[in-house]
Structures are given as C-alpha cells and as structure tokens.
Design an enzyme around this catalytic site. Structure first.
Site, mmCIF file in Angstrom:
data_model
loop_
_atom_site.group_PDB
_atom_site.id
_atom_site.type_symbol
_atom_site.label_atom_id
_atom_site.label_comp_id
_atom_site.label_asym_id
_atom_site.label_seq_id
_atom_site.Cartn_x
_atom_site.Cartn_y
_atom_site.Cartn_z
ATOM 1 N N ASN A 6 51.966 39.818 0.138
ATOM 2 C CA ASN A 6 53.136 40.704 0.230
ATOM 3 C C ASN A 6 52.664 42.135 0.476
ATOM 4 O OD1 ASN A 6 55.522 42.046 -0.053
ATOM 5 N ND2 ASN A 6 55.790 41.633 -2.245
ATOM 6 N N TRP A 7 52.865 42.597 1.715
ATOM 7 C CA TRP A 7 52.378 43.932 2.084
ATOM 8 C C TRP A 7 53.310 45.047 1.639
ATOM 9 C CZ3 TRP A 7 48.218 46.199 4.798
ATOM 10 C CH2 TRP A 7 47.143 45.333 4.961
ATOM 11 N N HIS B 111 62.764 39.780 -5.526
ATOM 12 C CA HIS B 111 61.597 40.503 -6.044
ATOM 13 C C HIS B 111 62.080 41.574 -7.027
ATOM 14 C CE1 HIS B 111 57.929 42.835 -6.299
ATOM 15 N NE2 HIS B 111 57.284 41.838 -5.700
ATOM 16 N N GLU C 64 56.889 35.879 -11.522
ATOM 17 C CA GLU C 64 56.210 37.180 -11.513
ATOM 18 C C GLU C 64 56.693 38.008 -12.701
ATOM 19 O OE1 GLU C 64 54.692 38.319 -7.433
ATOM 20 O OE2 GLU C 64 56.754 39.017 -7.491
ATOM 21 N N GLY D 14 51.621 44.887 -10.139
ATOM 22 C CA GLY D 14 51.021 46.174 -9.788
ATOM 23 C C GLY D 14 50.374 46.923 -10.954
ATOM 24 N N GLY E 284 50.034 41.063 -4.144
ATOM 25 C CA GLY E 284 50.429 42.375 -3.618
ATOM 26 C C GLY E 284 49.208 43.238 -3.367
HETATM 27 C C1 PEP Z 1 54.079 41.476 -6.079
HETATM 28 O O1 PEP Z 1 54.580 42.579 -5.953
HETATM 29 O O2 PEP Z 1 54.695 40.475 -5.717
HETATM 30 C C2 PEP Z 1 52.748 41.388 -6.677
HETATM 31 C C3 PEP Z 1 52.352 40.238 -7.122
HETATM 32 O O3 PEP Z 1 52.030 42.554 -6.724
HETATM 33 P P1 PEP Z 1 50.581 42.755 -7.392
HETATM 34 O O4 PEP Z 1 49.693 41.665 -6.887
HETATM 35 O O5 PEP Z 1 50.158 44.106 -6.942
HETATM 36 O O6 PEP Z 1 50.778 42.670 -8.875
#
Ligand code: PEP
Length: 251
Positions: free
Chosen positions: A9-10, A97, A169, A175, A235
C-alpha cells in the site's frame, strides 16, 4: 503457509520517477517475488496507468486501488469509479482502511456499500478492519472486528466474503513501528475465520485473511509461522525497495 499474498500500500507516496524505478526493480527481481509471494501493488490512482504494461505482460502481479466511489459514473466531481479502475486493469480495491475511516469520516455503512458495489463489479474488496488501542486495552478486539464484518453480511448476504480479502490491521500498530504479537494475531484471525465460515454456510472460497501493521524485515518471519495468516498488507516497509526485497527474503 502457502505463498503469502503481499499487498504493498503506497498510500499518498511516490511520483512518476519513483514508480518507473519500482517497475524496473520489480522486473529485475521477478524471480524472487514469484518464488516468495503473490504480489499486489496499490499505488495512488493517478499512477495506476504506469502498471498496465507489466500487468499485461506478467500475470504475477495484481493491481489494487486505494479507494473507489459508490457511483459508477455521473456528476461526482473528484471521484474514481469501479469502471475506471477496471479500465486500468485493477482487480482489487482497498476499502475501510483506518486512515479513510478516521481522516475522511467513512462510516461502516459507506464501507459496506463500497464492498457491495465492488462485488457487483467483479472487483475484489480488501476490507480493512481493526481496533483502537483503547478497545484493545478493554479486550474488545474480537467484538469490534465481528461488528465490522457483520455490517457487510447484513448488506451483502451470506456469500459476501466469497473471493474477498480481509486485512486485520490494529489501528494502534499502523505506521507506528509497533507490530502486534504474532500469536495474538493468529488467535484473532482463527476466531474470525471460524466466525465468517459459520455465517457463510458453504460459500467461503478464495478467502484470505491478512495482517497489516508495521510489518518489516525483522518481524515477518514470526508472522509467517502462524497458520491463519494468509499474507500481509504492508505500508511503510514497501516504500524502500531494499527493505521490501529483504522482507520477501525472510519469508
Ligand atoms: C497500512 O497502512 O495498511 C499499513 C499496514 O501500514 P504500515 O505497514 O506502515 O504499518
């Protein structure tokens, strides 16, 4: 674990040059990617076109969008429709999300409508669910996740999750550099899998449960040991090509 599904996921990152470099990097490392995972890239909408060529040539990458509107066409300035996404060879769409739930006020009903629309348009929803840190401390993780799942069942019916993806998540982990405990994730996902299976009767096929939240080259190995984790939504760690490749090498 079968080959894990990895969705990169960019978010709101990248530019023309970076995505050209990413494409070359993917082509150069095709063998590793193919050996290690089923790869899915989710760039910002305006760069989706750059992936058309590689998608056409190589069936080993799928393309995701990071959002979709609930209308397919018409006077909806600034929106992106499922038809447009299909035109760009997109097969999957991330919905629910926490960044869209929180920063764009997307509620559960809107997310369920998006899910419904994607199913009707033969696009695969990647439904993100997860709890806040307060809910985790109150031991409400499973309850919250079930609620987020139930609303989809209510609108779409018992076949809802056939050929779909759920990404668990935890909001506090995204993040933050703090990943969840792999054993706890295993317990949550196995509970949710059983729950969804029971509610789906015999209709649960091609269904993936992913984990997302600060996955990196140091922790992926521990998650891969858990049998109910079918892959990862990544991410931050996918933005650095070397780290991204290292993650795969640790699978
Ligand atoms: C996301 O935003 O879906 C995610 C998993 O981000 P990160 O890997 O940075 O925690």
């Amino acid at each position: 674990m079968n080959l894990p599904l990895i969705i990169a996921n960019w978010k709101l990152n990248g530019n023309k040059k970076i995505f050209s470099t990413l494409l070359n990097f993917l082509k150069k490392n095709k063998k590793v990617f193919k050996q290690k995972c089923k790869l899915n890239i989710a760039p910002s909408h305006i760069y989706l076109y750059k992936f058309r060529e590689i998608i056409k040539e190589n069936q080993w990458i799928n393309l995701s969008a990071q959002n979709v509107d609930i209308h397919v066409s018409g006077a909806f300035t600034g929106e992106i429709s499922a038809l447009m996404l299909k035109d760009m060879l997109v097969t999957h769409v991330i919905i629910g999300h926490s960044e869209r739930r929180n920063f764009h006020n997307e509620n559960e009903y809107l997310i369920a409508e998006k899910f419904n629309l994607l199913k009707k348009q033969n696009l695969i929803p990647i439904l993100c669910i997860g709890e806040t840190i307060e809910e985790k401390k109150d031991n409400k993780t499973i309850e919250i996740c079930k609620k987020q799942i139930d609303i989809i069942f209510e609108l779409v019916g018992k076949k809802a999750f056939y050929n779909t993806i759920i990404a668990y998540e935890p909001i506090w982990s995204i993040g933050s550099g703090n990943s969840a405990n792999p054993k706890e994730v295993q317990f949550i996902l196995s509970t949710l899998r059983t729950y969804i299976k029971e509610k789906s009767s015999s209709f649960l096929e091609d269904f993936y449960l992913l984990y997302g939240g600060s996955v990196n080259e140091n922790n992926i190995h521990f998650f891969c040991k858990e049998k109910d984790i079918d892959g990862f939504l990544v991410g931050t760690a996918c933005l650095n090509f070397d780290i991204f490749l290292n993650i795969l090498k640790k699978i």
